[in-house]
Write an enzyme that holds these catalytic residues in place. Structure first.
Site, PDB file in Angstrom:
ATOM      1  CE1 TYR A   1      -4.381  -1.083  -0.278  1.00  0.00           C
ATOM      2  CE2 TYR A   1      -3.357  -3.003   0.719  1.00  0.00           C
ATOM      3  CZ  TYR A   1      -4.408  -2.424   0.032  1.00  0.00           C
ATOM      4  OH  TYR A   1      -5.482  -3.193  -0.347  1.00  0.00           O
TER       5      TYR A   1
ATOM      6  CD  GLU B   1      -6.898  -5.852   0.817  1.00  0.00           C
ATOM      7  OE1 GLU B   1      -5.655  -5.882   0.958  1.00  0.00           O
ATOM      8  OE2 GLU B   1      -7.467  -5.104   0.004  1.00  0.00           O
TER       9      GLU B   1
END
Length: 402
Positions: free
Chosen positions: A95, A135
């Protein structure tokens, strides 16, 4: 928690994202892959070349900016993308890389000032945290189910069955001899394909095409035209080169396009082409669990040569009173016309669909090529089907059905 000032700045970029969103995301992927080529082992090269991934990301960024003051509104979208990320093995450490490249793309394409970039940097951090949290839960759930696992697990192709001229099924069992985790009808797995001579791994999602509770997973793959196209390269490899006894790394099942097992409403399954695969899982589950729900199964194909699982669906239709199956061929062969082995020539039109569906008070599931899905969605909406009863799956990045 984002400040009012940050929210105001991010929302002010909505018109810009509407105008230049795809340009920004296209530049983003150029930066990402030039600086981190190892990520080409994760992303689908075909969707990059076709521009579908760029459009999907642009839509997601636009939605994030629009709802930055109410991120709860986009949690369903986050979960849908999260399923895909989990199946691909995207991790928390990816990310920050994505964030850096995205901000660079916004600056280069839009000439955004530091104030805007700082606000977006802050907003991206909050959005990324939401993805990472959701997630992480998905990874844990997949790993701790009976027969579950994390990331990829080696499966052996134990059987290969030609279903039509263009679709072949692969039956997969774990190489370690262990159990496979259960799944909800409609879900998919990611298969890793390493093709000799190719620099990067190819990841492809395939719907599970049989009911859960078996010792195997079944995927049914359409052979795309042209071995020189990215789609064709992978599907032709699976059709022509993968043999019984070969090994393929497979992710645990994922996806939010799933059969609502708690509902008692009738079920209408509508598919075009290879979109039949998740519908087979749903149909087989309903009959194997002895469901009393009425099932209307509608499939559109070119003709019987391309029509997969035809005999199985006909057998189910004959054996189970609550199941009614209908077939539509756009270009029937002479043999099809002679045998009258289909219900309608042409396309799935509103008037015809209205005559075969039992009621609009049903759960509708559809999958197929995007133009087909747009048409079915418009027809169902026009017929007054409630939005909460309309369910669909894209094979690839999400697109708009409007």
């Amino acid at each position: 928690m984002l400040s009012e000032k940050t929210i105001e700045i991010v929302k002010s970029t909505v018109p810009l994202l509407q105008e230049k969103g795809v340009e920004i995301t296209t530049r983003f992927y150029e930066i990402l892959f030039s600086e981190h080529p190892e990520l080409l082992n994760i992303f689908n090269h075909t969707n990059q070349k076709k521009g579908r991934q760029q459009q999907a990301l642009a839509n997601a960024v636009y939605a994030a900016a629009t709802y930055i003051d109410n991120l709860e509104a986009i949690i369903p979208v986050v979960k849908q993308i999260g399923h895909k990320h989990r199946s691909l093995g995207i991790k928390a450490e990816h990310y920050p890389i994505v964030g850096t490249c995205l901000l660079r793309a916004i600056k280069e394409v839009a000439g955004a000032p530091d104030e805007v970039l700082n606000a977006w940097g802050e907003a991206y951090g909050v959005i990324a945290d939401a993805f990472i949290s959701i997630e992480a839960e998905m990874y844990e759930e997949a790993a701790h189910k009976e027969g579950g696992w994390k990331d990829f697990r080696n499966f052996v192709v134990v059987k290969k069955v030609k279903e039509s001229d263009v679709i072949t099924s692969l039956y997969l069992k774990p190489e370690d001899g262990g159990k496979v985790s259960s799944f909800i009808p409609g879900q998919y797995v990611t298969v890793q394909i390493n093709i000799e001579g190719e620099t990067y791994t190819h990841n492809r999602q395939y719907s599970l095409s049989d009911a859960p509770g078996k010792e195997y997973y079944r995927i049914s793959v359409k052979k795309e035209k042209g071995v020189d196209t990215p789609d064709g390269k992978v599907s032709n490899y699976l059709h022509d080169h993968v043999k019984e006894g070969d090994m393929l790394p497979v992710s645990a099942p994922a996806g939010d396009f799933v059969l609502n097992m708690d509902s008692t409403l009738p079920v209408v399954l509508i598919s075009g082409g290879v979109g039949i695969t998740p519908m087979m899982s749903m149909l087989n589950t309903l009959i194997e669990q002895d469901s009393k729900r009425n099932v209307c199964f509608v499939h559109a194909a070119i003709n019987s040569n391309t029509h997969a699982m035809k005999e199985h669906v006909e057998a189910v239709d004959n054996e189970y009173e609550q199941v009614k199956a209908y077939t539509c061929y756009s270009a029937p062969t002479e043999k099809d016309l002679e045998m009258k082995n289909f219900d309608k020539e042409g396309f799935v039109e509103r008037e015809w669909l209205q005559t075969i569906i039992p009621t609009t008070e049903a759960e509708f599931y559809f999958c197929g090529p995007v133009p087909f899905m747009k048409h079915i969605n418009a027809v169902l909406t026009d017929l007054g089907v409630k939005q909460e009863h309309i369910h669909y799956e894209f094979f690839g990045p999400a697109a708009s059905l409007q």
